[in-house]
Scaffold this motif. Sequence first.
Motif, PDB file in Angstrom:
ATOM      1  N   ARG A 102       0.665  -1.235  -0.083  1.00 45.82           N
ATOM      2  CA  ARG A 102       0.305  -0.235   0.436  1.00 45.82           C
ATOM      3  C   ARG A 102       1.218   1.209   0.086  1.00 45.82           C
ATOM      4  NH1 ARG A 102      -3.306   2.487   4.403  1.00 45.82           N
ATOM      5  NH2 ARG A 102      -5.074   3.530   3.531  1.00 45.82           N
ATOM      6  N   PRO A 103       0.440   1.828  -0.812  1.00 49.21           N
ATOM      7  CA  PRO A 103       1.913   3.553  -1.401  1.00 49.21           C
ATOM      8  C   PRO A 103       1.505   3.888  -0.218  1.00 49.21           C
ATOM      9  CG  PRO A 103      -0.026   3.006  -3.272  1.00 49.21           C
ATOM     10  CD  PRO A 103      -0.750   1.754  -1.655  1.00 49.21           C
ATOM     11  N   GLN A 104       1.158   4.342   1.194  1.00 45.94           N
ATOM     12  CA  GLN A 104       1.126   4.704   2.089  1.00 45.94           C
ATOM     13  C   GLN A 104       1.794   3.773   3.532  1.00 45.94           C
ATOM     14  OE1 GLN A 104      -2.075   3.912   0.632  1.00 45.94           O
ATOM     15  NE2 GLN A 104      -3.805   5.271   0.941  1.00 45.94           N
ATOM     16  N   ASP A 105       1.614   3.158   3.164  1.00 43.22           N
ATOM     17  CA  ASP A 105       2.568   1.733   4.052  1.00 43.22           C
ATOM     18  C   ASP A 105       3.252   0.946   3.909  1.00 43.22           C
ATOM     19  OD1 ASP A 105       0.524   2.728   5.432  1.00 43.22           O
ATOM     20  OD2 ASP A 105      -1.559   1.518   5.001  1.00 43.22           O
ATOM     21  N   GLY A 106       3.850   0.835   2.532  1.00 45.90           N
ATOM     22  CA  GLY A 106       4.324  -0.110   2.099  1.00 45.90           C
ATOM     23  C   GLY A 106       4.152  -1.224   2.123  1.00 45.90           C
ATOM     24  N   TRP A 107       5.366  -2.491   2.419  1.00 46.36           N
ATOM     25  CA  TRP A 107       5.052  -3.955   2.465  1.00 46.36           C
ATOM     26  C   TRP A 107       4.606  -4.460   4.390  1.00 46.36           C
ATOM     27  CZ3 TRP A 107       4.933  -5.808  -1.769  1.00 46.36           C
ATOM     28  CH2 TRP A 107       5.691  -5.733  -2.757  1.00 46.36           C
TER      29      TRP A 107
END
Length: 335
Positions: free
Chosen positions: A64-69
């Motif tokens: 998720r772009p906001q959270d990474g992996w």
Amino acid sequence: MTAAAFDTLRPPAPLDPTRDAYKDWLHLNVLDPGSGLAGLFNVSLHGAPEDPRSRAIGTALLHRPQDGWLGNVEVCGRSRAHVGTTSIALERVALAVDHRNARTHVSARLPADRFRAQIVAGHAAPPVRFDQRMPFGQGWISWFLISRMTVSGSVTLGDVSFDLEEAVGYHDHNWGRWRWGDDIGWEWGVFAAGRGAPLFAFSRATNRSHGVASEPFFLADLGHVRRQFRGPSVTLSFEGTLGAPLRRLPGALAALHQDRMRPALPACVRIAVDDGLDRAALEFEPHAAGQLIAGEPTRAGYGFVHELVGDFRVTGRVAARRIDSRGLGVFEYVD
């Protein structure tokens, strides 16, 4: 249900002399171009079924772009996994294909990572089969895919849930005989412009250095029609080196392979197809990368499966239709 739509796991026969190199792999990608959310779920078997050293692996990862992996990998002895005709279930990660009702089910519960997923993907396209044994290192590999799937369900991260009603799904199944650490690799990708919009898939087997490759395959799924391109009508090229941080799993194996902390992954992937009738050019720019380390259970050897997530754009004309599109893609680079 037709015979062409049916697919099963392919365990080796009792007297198969290559059974220690057995692999079986069920896979689901979930892509939501609107939110940038990309999910990767797979379960796999490695080694002869009766060998106590054989392993089952379950992967549940979401970018998720906001959270990474987010998510993780589960590894257990083959005997601890529940294996059906079309399903593999570990304690925390499970995937089952229900061909009779044309659905793929995924369940993941990773409490330590505060990650849960419950997904049903409906099969919305006929399958593509590669039942022939394609040479792969010293062994072989075969392939089955369903390119377009509707998705329902949700992923929960901590106390926040995300529904997947606008996502697009892709399922494939690989099986064969190969050993991690041999001179093998592959390049594969799926690129989705959105629900009801064009979807594209690419695949070819390579050697470990990616200098020698098998015949490439490219699929353009436009919903109402699909076209397949093979051989010299498909070209692939890479540019640059990706500088994004790398999520490496499982952690214990990552610690053993410090030399693989900074692999040379492409910063741009270009795929072109032209068979004299149809032509298209696809450009994929990854912005995140994950590394899954697979160990051979019965001898020394490792494979490194790199998952690249990013944006793509495609221009061209296929089946008398312009296909200028943008969306979200996953590209797999294995060595």
